[in-house]
Design a protein around this motif. Sequence first.
Motif, PDB file in Angstrom:
ATOM      1  N   UNK A 395       0.815  -1.230   0.000  1.00 43.54           N
ATOM      2  CA  UNK A 395       0.000   0.000   0.000  1.00 43.54           C
ATOM      3  C   UNK A 395       0.839   1.268   0.000  1.00 43.54           C
ATOM      4  N   UNK A 396       2.124   1.105   0.225  1.00 41.29           N
ATOM      5  CA  UNK A 396       2.971   2.297   0.391  1.00 41.29           C
ATOM      6  C   UNK A 396       3.924   2.527  -0.767  1.00 41.29           C
ATOM      7  N   UNK A 397       4.211   1.468  -1.504  1.00 37.95           N
ATOM      8  CA  UNK A 397       5.258   1.615  -2.509  1.00 37.95           C
ATOM      9  C   UNK A 397       4.840   1.009  -3.852  1.00 37.95           C
ATOM     10  N   UNK A 398       5.108   1.768  -4.909  1.00 34.48           N
ATOM     11  CA  UNK A 398       5.039   1.241  -6.279  1.00 34.48           C
ATOM     12  C   UNK A 398       6.221   1.871  -7.001  1.00 34.48           C
ATOM     13  N   UNK A 399       6.925   1.098  -7.802  1.00 34.02           N
ATOM     14  CA  UNK A 399       8.090   1.640  -8.517  1.00 34.02           C
ATOM     15  C   UNK A 399       7.633   2.729  -9.499  1.00 34.02           C
ATOM     16  N   UNK A 434      20.862   1.066   5.603  1.00 35.00           N
ATOM     17  CA  UNK A 434      19.569   0.878   6.269  1.00 35.00           C
ATOM     18  C   UNK A 434      18.813  -0.305   5.677  1.00 35.00           C
ATOM     19  N   UNK A 435      19.126  -0.616   4.435  1.00 33.03           N
ATOM     20  CA  UNK A 435      18.564  -1.832   3.836  1.00 33.03           C
ATOM     21  C   UNK A 435      19.698  -2.567   3.124  1.00 33.03           C
ATOM     22  N   UNK A 436      19.581  -3.888   3.076  1.00 35.17           N
ATOM     23  CA  UNK A 436      20.561  -4.672   2.311  1.00 35.17           C
ATOM     24  C   UNK A 436      19.783  -5.680   1.487  1.00 35.17           C
ATOM     25  N   UNK A 437      20.429  -6.179   0.457  1.00 38.26           N
ATOM     26  CA  UNK A 437      19.783  -7.187  -0.397  1.00 38.26           C
ATOM     27  C   UNK A 437      20.363  -8.541  -0.095  1.00 38.26           C
ATOM     28  N   UNK A 438      19.584  -9.672  -0.119  1.00 39.19           N
ATOM     29  CA  UNK A 438      18.135  -9.696  -0.278  1.00 39.19           C
ATOM     30  C   UNK A 438      17.467  -8.881   0.835  1.00 39.19           C
ATOM     31  N   UNK A 439      16.263  -8.375   0.528  1.00 41.40           N
ATOM     32  CA  UNK A 439      15.683  -7.312   1.339  1.00 41.40           C
ATOM     33  C   UNK A 439      15.723  -7.633   2.839  1.00 41.40           C
ATOM     34  N   UNK A 440      16.507  -6.828   3.512  1.00 38.34           N
ATOM     35  CA  UNK A 440      16.640  -6.958   4.961  1.00 38.34           C
ATOM     36  C   UNK A 440      16.561  -5.543   5.513  1.00 38.34           C
ATOM     37  N   UNK A 446      10.661   3.091  10.617  1.00 38.30           N
ATOM     38  CA  UNK A 446      11.337   4.254  10.037  1.00 38.30           C
ATOM     39  C   UNK A 446      11.212   4.240   8.498  1.00 38.30           C
ATOM     40  N   UNK A 447      11.362   3.040   7.925  1.00 36.92           N
ATOM     41  CA  UNK A 447      11.280   2.927   6.467  1.00 36.92           C
ATOM     42  C   UNK A 447       9.869   3.278   5.973  1.00 36.92           C
ATOM     43  N   UNK A 448       8.865   2.787   6.701  1.00 41.15           N
ATOM     44  CA  UNK A 448       7.486   3.117   6.324  1.00 41.15           C
ATOM     45  C   UNK A 448       7.264   4.622   6.383  1.00 41.15           C
ATOM     46  N   UNK A 449       7.789   5.235   7.422  1.00 43.23           N
ATOM     47  CA  UNK A 449       7.654   6.693   7.560  1.00 43.23           C
ATOM     48  C   UNK A 449       8.329   7.402   6.382  1.00 43.23           C
TER      49      UNK A 449
END
Length: 459
Positions: A395-399, A434-440, A446-449
């Motif tokens: 609901x928060x992200x679309x490329x 703050x993020x690493x791949x595979x998605x961690x 904080x990311x949602x904000x």
Amino acid sequence: MNNSQTIQIIGAGLCGSLLALRLGQRGFNVEVFEKRPDLRKVDLSAGRSINLAFSNRGIKAMNLVGLQHKVKPLCIPMYGRMLHDLEGNTTLSPYSGRENEYINSISRNDLNALLLEEAEALANVTIHFNHKCTAVDFENTSSTFYKYENKTEYSRKADVIIGTDGAGSVLRKSYYLGKKFLFSFSQDYLTHGYKELTILPKENGDYKTFKNALHIWGRDAFMLIALPNLDGSFTVTLFLNYDDGEYNFNNLTSENQVRAFFSTYFKDALELMPNLVEDFFKNPTSPLGTVKCSPWHYKGNTLLLGDAAHAIVPFYGQGMNASFEDITEFDALLDKEYNNWESLFKAFESSRKKDTDAIADLAIDNFHEMKGHVNQAIFREKRNLEMAFEKTFPDLYASKYALVTFNENIGYRQAMLRGRAQDKAILNMLADGDITMPLNITDRTWLEETLKQVQIETD
Ligand code: FAD
């Protein structure tokens, strides 16, 4: 707006035929003039993008005229980009991390024929084929037509004239040549042109390669793409420089050169195209360009819509979708209380042009992405990350691609701004660990904000 008026439409392509249908449904008297013969009776496909990527903004317009149930059977879903490397290895890169977000391949002819059929079925819509508009007198709201049948010219007045006559619009030329008002116009050609080729079906009618994807052979300086057709074939398009590089349209003049080019760069495609050389020399090479202009209208007399107002390069698969969206947006204004056409046209252009300018720029960006970046590891990493975000924060992200292609409820400009801001935010998060791949994700709240903040800032 008073619907006892007569609206003249120049050009019965995708945009003009949809406009005729919608204005006809609203009860206007509509007269359409098309320079070519009726495509339902004559085969006109040669040399013009035979199939197109059709997506949500186009679907919204089909829903507006109550036609999506008839359009759907003409569509072949394409769930992602099938990337072909030099060795012929393939990777499917989905268009979205959300289910039900995909684009469709549709035949230009079938879609145009359906729109013509539906428009012509209305008693208040008349379509004249083989009538070429040669000039428009925008001050007197009158056009001149050349009738191929008996080689005569005549003029026709209307209450309003709308030019949907494509990238080479005669109405637009009349603005420019008329010199009666300040008219800004730019036409930027790419140094690349395009040529259409075909992968024919197998003898039993099956597809020779995976059906439900848009195939891409990106080779940095040039690329080949293929979209499926309902008859089991694929329409293949080569995008290549006219005169730069080892291979270009101007130096591919012999059978051997064409074969050498394809066997070096598109070996697996060549194996599917025994008809390559014949197609290559039979089919035209055509230019690609972006047209921007302003104003789109002259007082309340005339208006440009579709490619006539804003032709774009095809790399976002949005030219037709944007032209259809013109009709949805224009139609919405017809429900509002405007005293005259001039104020409606002004309101339309001021809300719409920023969006068509944005998709024009995005389409150029995508040209570079498709021919080059899709092959790079970093692009694939970014796509994987985007899809992981789409799955994790539906609901928060679309490329950016998804915002442009699948979110018909926001304008192209907003999609562009939000997409770019998100890209920047994600790159910063990656850089800061703050993020690493595979998605961690180290701090989900904080990311949602952060994602919410990007939305607010670009709303
Ligand atoms: P057109 O389709 O150009 O229609 C104009 C009509 O006006 C034609 O019927 C023409 O005969 C008629 N006409 C022209 N001059 C006159 C005259 N003087 N008098 C009377 N009639 C006239 N878009 C997408 O959304 N997805 C895609 O995947 C996609 N792929 C593309 C691939 C290529 C190679 C190209 C070139 C374009 C692609 N497009 C795509 C863009 C799409 O084709 C256009 O945006 C769309 O056709 C615009 O519709 P239109 O009706 O405004 O113009």
